[in-house]
Scaffold this motif. Structure first.
Motif, PDB file in Angstrom:
ATOM      1  N   THR A  61       2.071   0.995 -11.798  1.00  7.34           N
ATOM      2  CA  THR A  61       2.328   0.416 -10.239  1.00  7.34           C
ATOM      3  C   THR A  61       0.841   0.444  -9.560  1.00  7.34           C
ATOM      4  O   THR A  61       0.060   1.447 -10.042  1.00  7.34           O
ATOM      5  N   ALA A  62       0.558  -0.352  -8.553  1.00 13.65           N
ATOM      6  CA  ALA A  62      -0.579  -0.154  -7.810  1.00 13.65           C
ATOM      7  C   ALA A  62      -0.948   1.209  -7.319  1.00 13.65           C
ATOM      8  O   ALA A  62      -2.164   1.631  -7.215  1.00 13.65           O
ATOM      9  N   GLY A  63      -0.011   1.930  -6.910  1.00  7.90           N
ATOM     10  CA  GLY A  63      -0.081   3.102  -6.040  1.00  7.90           C
ATOM     11  C   GLY A  63      -0.562   3.968  -7.279  1.00  7.90           C
ATOM     12  O   GLY A  63      -1.727   4.947  -6.937  1.00  7.90           O
ATOM     13  N   LYS A  64      -0.018   3.844  -8.429  1.00  2.41           N
ATOM     14  CA  LYS A  64      -0.457   4.945  -9.364  1.00  2.41           C
ATOM     15  C   LYS A  64      -1.866   4.793 -10.016  1.00  2.41           C
ATOM     16  O   LYS A  64      -2.653   5.490 -10.270  1.00  2.41           O
ATOM     17  N   TYR A  80      -4.267   6.241  -7.332  1.00  2.00           N
ATOM     18  CA  TYR A  80      -4.278   7.726  -7.741  1.00  2.00           C
ATOM     19  C   TYR A  80      -5.262   8.166  -9.018  1.00  2.00           C
ATOM     20  O   TYR A  80      -5.845   8.949  -8.997  1.00  2.00           O
ATOM     21  N   HIS A  81      -4.774   7.158  -9.872  1.00  4.55           N
ATOM     22  CA  HIS A  81      -5.689   7.437 -11.159  1.00  4.55           C
ATOM     23  C   HIS A  81      -7.254   7.166 -11.052  1.00  4.55           C
ATOM     24  O   HIS A  81      -7.802   8.118 -11.616  1.00  4.55           O
ATOM     25  N   TRP A  82      -7.668   6.175 -10.229  1.00  5.79           N
ATOM     26  CA  TRP A  82      -9.063   6.059 -10.247  1.00  5.79           C
ATOM     27  C   TRP A  82      -9.863   7.113  -9.073  1.00  5.79           C
ATOM     28  O   TRP A  82     -10.964   7.198  -9.418  1.00  5.79           O
ATOM     29  N   GLU A  83      -8.820   7.392  -8.094  1.00  6.64           N
ATOM     30  CA  GLU A  83      -9.462   8.324  -7.228  1.00  6.64           C
ATOM     31  C   GLU A  83      -9.806   9.656  -7.846  1.00  6.64           C
ATOM     32  O   GLU A  83     -10.939  10.546  -7.698  1.00  6.64           O
ATOM     33  N   VAL A  96      -8.037  -3.939  -8.280  1.00  6.42           N
ATOM     34  CA  VAL A  96      -6.704  -3.633  -8.239  1.00  6.42           C
ATOM     35  C   VAL A  96      -5.811  -4.934  -7.877  1.00  6.42           C
ATOM     36  O   VAL A  96      -5.896  -4.913  -6.512  1.00  6.42           O
ATOM     37  N   PRO A  97      -4.971  -5.757  -8.498  1.00  8.15           N
ATOM     38  CA  PRO A  97      -4.034  -6.374  -7.725  1.00  8.15           C
ATOM     39  C   PRO A  97      -2.691  -5.896  -7.242  1.00  8.15           C
ATOM     40  O   PRO A  97      -2.316  -4.824  -7.919  1.00  8.15           O
ATOM     41  N   CYS A  98      -2.426  -6.241  -6.134  1.00  7.41           N
ATOM     42  CA  CYS A  98      -1.443  -5.356  -5.436  1.00  7.41           C
ATOM     43  C   CYS A  98      -0.402  -6.741  -4.802  1.00  7.41           C
ATOM     44  O   CYS A  98      -0.632  -7.924  -4.726  1.00  7.41           O
ATOM     45  N   ARG A 101       0.815  -1.129  -0.211  1.00 11.50           N
ATOM     46  CA  ARG A 101       0.045   0.108   0.051  1.00 11.50           C
ATOM     47  C   ARG A 101       0.930   1.067   0.071  1.00 11.50           C
ATOM     48  O   ARG A 101       1.522   1.741   1.040  1.00 11.50           O
ATOM     49  N   SER A 102       1.083   2.078  -1.211  1.00  5.78           N
ATOM     50  CA  SER A 102       1.978   2.879  -1.209  1.00  5.78           C
ATOM     51  C   SER A 102       1.527   4.136  -0.548  1.00  5.78           C
ATOM     52  O   SER A 102       0.010   4.426  -0.555  1.00  5.78           O
ATOM     53  N   PRO A 103       2.436   4.882  -0.105  1.00  6.38           N
ATOM     54  CA  PRO A 103       1.910   6.246   0.509  1.00  6.38           C
ATOM     55  C   PRO A 103       1.337   7.020  -0.704  1.00  6.38           C
ATOM     56  O   PRO A 103       1.695   6.798  -1.806  1.00  6.38           O
TER      57      PRO A 103
END
Length: 551
Positions: free
Chosen positions: A390-393, A396-399, A347-349, A14-16
């Motif tokens: 990446t999962a973090g991006k 961000y994209h879908w938020e 989203v796979p993480c 879980r990326s910051p």
């Protein structure tokens, strides 16, 4: 295969939150500078090519710079694009899908009371427009005219509909002959053009917009009155049950009613970031004014000629803008779940280069199976399996684009037969068992809708002030509130209120225009005291009326 190998312990995934620097990129984009147009200068928009570095995220704060924040959200959330005609914009799929669900909701409501859909041409002769002189006077500056075809000039210019009374009523006059032809209830989903000279605001004020316009004819006023309120109730349900937006139903003043109509009912909303009211939809009783102009009459059961009683009512793509302004935040668009094009992204993480292709497929297949199970219960879900991001991006994209729910699926989660569910609206994270997803996610979407509506309702209530003294009126407006006040309902008094409440020194970010009457709410806050005076003059008050600075 051993269990430990099947479910490897992956690093923390879980990326910051990503910073602006993480996302900074160089892109070349075309920006259209909307030149201010007026009847004297008639300037054309300039096409300016600009190369700039910009963050893909939202850089303006809603509370600090609402206008630029709104412009950023609608662009970066893929809701709208510029177009090389001033005042016109492209509705991208993320926005148009909201309109599709609005049309479905309202269309079903209309048909339940016998309304039939139709379509009339967009072109109207000048002669027809001039027949409704009172109504046309209001629209005349905004009518766009077609004056030539190729190199051939028209002998008479043809107008493009700003509204359709003059388009539809000549035909309706031919269709209605007897009381047996009534009631007639028609609706069309179409576009209209109003060549406004004010600065364009996407969704709220554009030269072309989409709407539905209903037109109906009845034998008597009682039937017309009943439909006016029925349609307004449908509009209110659309805002509250679909878009999670509270609205105030009421009646417009004589000054603000539809020109040429008998009376106008309205839904009024509130945009907290700028303290401005906004008209959400209207339902008009036209009385017999237009039927007399266009000779829409019938022979009643006694053999007597009678003019019909008419209504008109409309709901536009302005509702999308109200939705964006009401719910979105400094991260981007927040979409109400019932109108979201996609309600859930999976989203796979936890994947890294050390994982084998077999392990990746194992995780991807679980993501796909979750999507299949959610679609089976009516949830609009999809999975983002892009291996180059990446999962973090992805988060961000879908938020930014307002997806209501994100489901994070990792190896450790699957080992526990659970997933992490993230709520866009609140930022809350929950752990839900895989076996409960098909039951819990539909319920969660309903819960999100209710919480969004409740939050917006609290904001509206807090910012609506019941006032009795003029000394409190302007300070309340300047503090971005709506004012519910005792009022005499006179046009001259309303004009005086607007003049006296205009800011003497314009504010850099807050509205400066004078207040106007928004509506007299059907639900009054209390009974007027005997002898209660108008907040602005010495006349007796007739009602509590809502005033505010408005779009």
């Amino acid at each position: 295969m051993a269990a430990n190998h099947m479910y490897p312990r992956s690093p923390r995934r879980r990326s910051p939150p990503l910073t602006e620097k993480d996302h900074r990129l160089c892109e070349e984009t075309l920006l259209y500078k909307n030149a201010k147009e007026d009847s004297k200068s008639n300037k054309k928009s300039e096409l300016i090519k600009v190369t700039k570095k910009e963050s893909p995220g939202i850089t303006f704060k809603k509370e600090e710079n609402f206008s630029d924040w709104y412009s950023e959200v609608i662009k970066k959330a893929d809701l709208i694009s510029s177009y090389p005609v001033t005042g016109c914009f492209v509705l991208r799929p993320n926005a148009f899908s909201i309109w599709e669900r609005i049309t479905k909701f309202l269309d079903d409501k209309f048909k339940s009371i016998g309304v039939q859909n139709c379509y009339f041409p967009m072109f109207v002769r000048n002669e027809s427009l001039q027949r409704e002189a009172t109504n046309f006077t209001d629209f005349a500056p905004e009518v766009a005219w077609v004056t030539k075809c190729g190199n051939s000039e028209f002998s008479e210019p043809v107008g493009i509909r700003p509204t359709s009374e003059a388009v539809m009523y000549p035909s309706i006059s031919d269709w209605i002959q007897s009381h047996r032809d009534l009631p007639l209830k028609l609706n069309q989903w179409c576009n209209v053009v109003r060549w406004e000279f004010k600065d364009a605001i996407p969704f709220l004020r554009t030269r072309e917009f989409l709407w539905q316009e209903g037109h109906s004819a009845f034998e008597c006023k009682a039937q017309a009155d009943e439909e006016v309120l029925q349609i307004l109730e449908y509009y209110q349900k659309c805002y509250e049950e679909l878009l999670a937006i509270p609205v105030i139903p009421g009646r417009k003043s004589e000054k603000e009613k539809f020109a040429g109509g008998l009376y106008t009912t309205t839904l009024e909303g509130y945009i907290a970031g700028v303290g401005r009211a906004i008209q959400g939809a209207t339902s008009h009783c036209l009385g017999q004014n237009f039927s007399k102009i266009f000779d829409v009459h019938f022979i009643d059961q006694n053999g007597q000629k009678q003019f019909v009683w008419q209504n008109s009512w409309g709901f536009t793509t302005r509702s999308i803008g109200i939705t964006i302004m009401t719910h979105s935040d400094d991260t981007g668009f927040v979409c109400p779940p019932f109108v979201a094009e996609k309600q859930v992204v999976v989203v796979p993480c936890g994947l890294s280069q050390k994982h084998t292709q077999t392990e990746k497929l194992f995780l991807y297949n679980h993501c796909r199976s979750i999507v299949v199970s959610l679609i089976a219960v009516g949830v609009r879900a999809f999975c983002d399996l892009n291996e180059h991001v990446t999962a973090g991006k992805k988060f961000y994209h879908w938020e930014l684009r307002g997806i209501p729910v994100r489901i994070e699926v990792g190896f450790r989660d699957l080992k526990d037969n659970s997933v992490i569910v993230c709520i866009r609206f609140s930022g809350e994270k929950r752990t839900i068992k895989l076996s409960k997803l098909s039951e819990d996610i539909p319920n969660l979407l309903k819960e999100i809708h209710n919480e969004m509506l409740l939050k917006a309702k609290k904001t509206l209530d807090i910012n609506t002030k019941l006032l009795f003294k003029w000394d409190d009126f302007v300070p309340a407006l300047d503090n971005l509130h709506l004012c519910l006040v005792p009022w005499c309902q006179r046009v001259t008094c309303e004009e005086d209120i607007k003049t006296k409440s205009t800011r003497k020194v314009p504010h850099p970010t807050h509205p400066s225009m004078g207040a106007k009457s928004l509506c007299t709410p059907f639900r009054q806050p209390q009974a007027l005291d005997e002898g209660q005076r108008c907040i602005n003059c010495d006349e007796l008050a007739k009602s509590f009326t809502l005033f505010g600075r408005s779009y």
